[in-house]
Motif scaffolding. Structure first.
Motif, PDB file in Angstrom:
ATOM      1  N   ASP A 191       0.829  -1.209   0.000  1.00  0.00           N
ATOM      2  CA  ASP A 191       0.000   0.000   0.000  1.00  0.00           C
ATOM      3  C   ASP A 191       0.864   1.259   0.000  1.00  0.00           C
ATOM      4  O   ASP A 191       0.559   2.230  -0.695  1.00  0.00           O
ATOM      5  CB  ASP A 191      -0.946   0.027   1.200  1.00  0.00           C
ATOM      6  CG  ASP A 191      -2.086  -0.960   1.077  1.00  0.00           C
ATOM      7  OD1 ASP A 191      -2.333  -1.456  -0.043  1.00  0.00           O
ATOM      8  OD2 ASP A 191      -2.716  -1.249   2.113  1.00  0.00           O
ATOM      9  N   ALA A 192       1.941   1.248   0.773  1.00  0.00           N
ATOM     10  CA  ALA A 192       2.832   2.404   0.833  1.00  0.00           C
ATOM     11  C   ALA A 192       3.506   2.650  -0.513  1.00  0.00           C
ATOM     12  O   ALA A 192       3.607   3.791  -0.970  1.00  0.00           O
ATOM     13  CB  ALA A 192       3.888   2.207   1.926  1.00  0.00           C
ATOM     14  N   VAL A 193       3.946   1.576  -1.169  1.00  0.00           N
ATOM     15  CA  VAL A 193       4.612   1.722  -2.470  1.00  0.00           C
ATOM     16  C   VAL A 193       3.625   2.233  -3.513  1.00  0.00           C
ATOM     17  O   VAL A 193       3.927   3.142  -4.285  1.00  0.00           O
ATOM     18  CB  VAL A 193       5.254   0.387  -2.918  1.00  0.00           C
ATOM     19  CG1 VAL A 193       5.707   0.451  -4.359  1.00  0.00           C
ATOM     20  CG2 VAL A 193       6.428   0.030  -2.007  1.00  0.00           C
ATOM     21  N   LEU A 194       2.418   1.675  -3.537  1.00  0.00           N
ATOM     22  CA  LEU A 194       1.435   2.095  -4.532  1.00  0.00           C
ATOM     23  C   LEU A 194       0.944   3.528  -4.308  1.00  0.00           C
ATOM     24  O   LEU A 194       0.553   4.203  -5.258  1.00  0.00           O
ATOM     25  CB  LEU A 194       0.256   1.125  -4.550  1.00  0.00           C
ATOM     26  CG  LEU A 194       0.587  -0.265  -5.087  1.00  0.00           C
ATOM     27  CD1 LEU A 194      -0.602  -1.198  -4.907  1.00  0.00           C
ATOM     28  CD2 LEU A 194       1.006  -0.207  -6.547  1.00  0.00           C
ATOM     29  N   ALA A 195       0.975   3.993  -3.069  1.00  0.00           N
ATOM     30  CA  ALA A 195       0.530   5.352  -2.764  1.00  0.00           C
ATOM     31  C   ALA A 195       1.657   6.378  -2.885  1.00  0.00           C
ATOM     32  O   ALA A 195       1.411   7.586  -2.837  1.00  0.00           O
ATOM     33  CB  ALA A 195      -0.052   5.406  -1.348  1.00  0.00           C
ATOM     34  N   ALA A 196       2.881   5.917  -3.065  1.00  0.00           N
ATOM     35  CA  ALA A 196       4.037   6.812  -3.080  1.00  0.00           C
ATOM     36  C   ALA A 196       4.052   7.690  -4.325  1.00  0.00           C
ATOM     37  O   ALA A 196       3.567   7.311  -5.387  1.00  0.00           O
ATOM     38  CB  ALA A 196       5.322   5.996  -3.010  1.00  0.00           C
ATOM     39  N   GLU A 197       4.607   8.859  -4.158  1.00  0.00           N
ATOM     40  CA  GLU A 197       4.832   9.787  -5.265  1.00  0.00           C
ATOM     41  C   GLU A 197       6.271   9.616  -5.750  1.00  0.00           C
ATOM     42  O   GLU A 197       7.115   9.058  -5.048  1.00  0.00           O
ATOM     43  CB  GLU A 197       4.618  11.228  -4.792  1.00  0.00           C
ATOM     44  CG  GLU A 197       3.217  11.518  -4.283  1.00  0.00           C
ATOM     45  CD  GLU A 197       2.173  11.451  -5.391  1.00  0.00           C
ATOM     46  OE1 GLU A 197       2.499  11.801  -6.540  1.00  0.00           O
ATOM     47  OE2 GLU A 197       1.035  11.035  -5.098  1.00  0.00           O
ATOM     48  N   SER A 222      10.850   6.360 -10.313  1.00  0.00           N
ATOM     49  CA  SER A 222       9.919   6.656 -11.409  1.00  0.00           C
ATOM     50  C   SER A 222       8.663   5.822 -11.233  1.00  0.00           C
ATOM     51  O   SER A 222       8.683   4.790 -10.585  1.00  0.00           O
ATOM     52  CB  SER A 222      10.562   6.368 -12.767  1.00  0.00           C
ATOM     53  OG  SER A 222      10.767   4.987 -12.933  1.00  0.00           O
ATOM     54  N   ILE A 223       7.580   6.297 -11.827  1.00  0.00           N
ATOM     55  CA  ILE A 223       6.298   5.599 -11.747  1.00  0.00           C
ATOM     56  C   ILE A 223       5.761   5.460 -13.169  1.00  0.00           C
ATOM     57  O   ILE A 223       5.605   6.455 -13.883  1.00  0.00           O
ATOM     58  CB  ILE A 223       5.284   6.373 -10.880  1.00  0.00           C
ATOM     59  CG1 ILE A 223       5.813   6.519  -9.456  1.00  0.00           C
ATOM     60  CG2 ILE A 223       3.925   5.694 -10.903  1.00  0.00           C
ATOM     61  CD1 ILE A 223       4.975   7.398  -8.566  1.00  0.00           C
ATOM     62  N   ASP A 224       5.527   4.229 -13.567  1.00  0.00           N
ATOM     63  CA  ASP A 224       4.924   3.953 -14.869  1.00  0.00           C
ATOM     64  C   ASP A 224       3.561   3.323 -14.622  1.00  0.00           C
ATOM     65  O   ASP A 224       3.450   2.358 -13.876  1.00  0.00           O
ATOM     66  CB  ASP A 224       5.789   2.974 -15.678  1.00  0.00           C
ATOM     67  CG  ASP A 224       7.180   3.521 -15.954  1.00  0.00           C
ATOM     68  OD1 ASP A 224       7.290   4.738 -16.201  1.00  0.00           O
ATOM     69  OD2 ASP A 224       8.147   2.744 -15.906  1.00  0.00           O
TER      70      ASP A 224
END
Length: 149
Positions: free
Chosen positions: A59-65, A91-93
């Protein structure tokens, strides 16, 4: 999503008994099965420090900016082993999801928030009755609506 794990440094840990109990309760509820590398006993995992105890690592990783750092702490309450790691999201893809499903979920959240703010049980009962009347007379309702309930 790319995550870089910098080297970690040991840190002192002071935990109250109530916090320790909360961590163990969460571990039991979530079925976590990590073992201490030093003694083999179960360890607790905490994501923080600015997140609730119930926050899972996923959850923390998915919510991270992007460029956000996430601290992950593992503790063994039997031998005192402790490890803190810092993960940085570089980076977020993302891929596009089903736009209709996203819109529907947003509407359900908005409706739920509105209902939660209603204090009167009578008003809630009237609202539920009106929704059921509408659904019973709605010609656009299909069998798939029934399967989703």
């Amino acid at each position: 999503m790319s995550v870089t794990v910098p080297p970690h440094a040991p840190a002192a840990l002071v935990v109250s008994l109530s916090r320790r109990s909360a961590i163990f309760n969460r571990r039991a509820l979530l079925g976590m099965t990590m073992d201490c590398p030093a003694c083999g006993s179960p360890v607790t995992l905490e994501v923080g420090p600015d997140r609730p105890l119930s926050t899972s690592l996923s959850d923390a990783v998915l919510a991270a900016e992007e460029d956000e750092q996430i601290e992950v702490t593992r503790d063994c309450w039997d031998c005192g082993w402790h490890e803190t790691r810092a993960l940085r999201v570089t980076s977020i893809d993302t891929t596009a999801g089903d736009e209709t499903a996203v819109d529907r979920a947003a509407l359900i959240d908005e409706i739920t928030d509105e209902l939660a703010s209603i204090e009167s049980v009578g008003t809630l009962e009237e609202t539920l009755a009106a929704i059921r009347r509408q659904r019973a007379t709605d010609p656009a309702r299909t069998d798939t609506d029934d399967a989703a309930e």
